[in-house]
Design an enzyme around this catalytic site. Structure first.
Site, short mmCIF file in Angstrom:
data_model
loop_
_atom_site.label_atom_id
_atom_site.label_comp_id
_atom_site.label_asym_id
_atom_site.label_seq_id
_atom_site.Cartn_x
_atom_site.Cartn_y
_atom_site.Cartn_z
CG HIS A 226 -2.03 -1.03 1.09
ND1 HIS A 226 -3.37 -0.73 1.22
CD2 HIS A 226 -2.01 -2.36 0.83
CE1 HIS A 226 -4.11 -1.81 1.06
NE2 HIS A 226 -3.30 -2.82 0.83
CB CYS A 257 -7.26 -2.79 4.93
SG CYS A 257 -7.66 -4.18 6.00
CG ASN A 266 -4.30 -2.33 -2.92
OD1 ASN A 266 -3.78 -3.13 -2.17
ND2 ASN A 266 -5.61 -2.14 -2.97
#
Length: 315
Positions: A226, A257, A266
């Protein structure tokens, strides 16, 4: 403006010959990218997104998740999506399953490949899996063994490999120990997750060295970064220099998340492809078509893509 109109060479020599000749891009946008959206994305949009990504030339598209809809309502349409999915030749469509109930749903939907989601830390295992660092394996063992008995390959995601918002920095030998147990359980591949985006290249090198020492071959590893601190590409490069040849990324940089509030998007697939092209590493994706796909998806979501390459080429 196309990618080839800005002077990027078709191929460039890899420095020192230390990088892989080819990288498998494991596209997680349809699952990890969309699971954190505040609004539910219509299944028709998801299906078109998947088909556009398949036509781009990406070999692996993680399609959805069979996590309980209460926890991830954005992916509550998993069965409907898989029933409507146009599977293209040469493209793999794995799905994430959390437990045996998720596996039952996946088997009923006819999937050929699954992934399980483990934690490298005690606290995240307790908060995300309602389990402990060691006791989580009792949940995964029947999932993995049943899937393998059905001829289904299993990937193991390992979250919080570099930092945990409750525990801080995670010892490399702890990551290696937990990761080795996932592989010994029967997972064919281990994806190392920087869930909150705090890793640096030095940490990446240390974790990979610890896995080496634990007897884990680099061919069994993938990385999943990330970009919270802008280090995702640098971390990926460190992994490539170590020999890792599977990289997780998300078209347009989508994702986060739902169980880690500090996690941002990401690594963007377009940013990864731009770097791979510059290093002369093969990957099979058409960058211009990929940018067009992420631009299209950003329009569906009503906001610009966070990917720098999408912004540079898609304007």
């Amino acid at each position: 403006m196309g990618a080839r109109e800005v002077g990027l060479p078709e191929r460039a020599p890899a420095p020192g010959g230390t990088l892989p000749e080819r990288v498998t891009i494991w596209e997680v946008g349809p699952r990890d990218g969309l699971q954190n959206e505040s609004e539910i994305v219509p299944v028709e949009v998801k299906l078109e997104f998947l088909d556009r990504l398949a036509r781009v030339g990406l070999p692996v598209l993680e399609a959805t998740s069979f996590v309980h809809p209460k926890w991830v309502p954005q992916l509550a349409d998993a069965e409907e999506l898989l029933a409507g999915l146009h599977r293209r030749d040469g493209v793999r469509y794995p799905v994430l399953v959390p437990n045996e109930r998720g596996l039952d749903r996946a088997l009923a939907a006819g999937v050929a490949e699954i992934a399980v989601f483990a934690s490298a830390t005690e606290t995240f295992a307790e908060r995300n899996l309602n389990s402990g660092l060691d006791s989580q394996f009792a949940m995964f063992e029947p999932v993995v063994s049943r899937a393998r008995a059905e001829g289904i390959a299993v990937r193991g995601y390992l979250s919080m490999c570099f930092g945990d918002p409750w525990e801080g920095a995670v010892p490399a030998d702890q990551v290696a120990r937990v990761g080795r147990r996932l592989l010994d359980l029967g997972c064919a591949q281990l994806s190392l997750g920087d869930t909150i985006g705090v890793a640096t290249p030095g940490q990446v090198t240390a974790v990979l060295a610890a896995l080496d020492a634990a007897g884990v071959g680099v061919e069994a590893l993938a990385v999943h970064f990330h970009d919270t601190y802008g280090q995702a590409l640098a971390n990926t490069y460190a992994a490539l220099r170590h020999g890792v040849s599977t990289v997780d990324s998300s078209a347009g940089g989508l994702g986060g998340c739902p169980y880690a509030e500090s996690a941002t998007g990401n690594l963007a697939t377009e940013d990864l492809v731009w770097m791979l092209d510059g290093l002369g590493i093969e990957h099979g994706a058409d960058l211009d078509a990929l940018v067009a796909t992420s631009t299209w998806m950003a329009e569906r979501l009503g906001r610009p893509s966070p990917s720098r390459v999408v912004r540079a080429l898609g304007g």
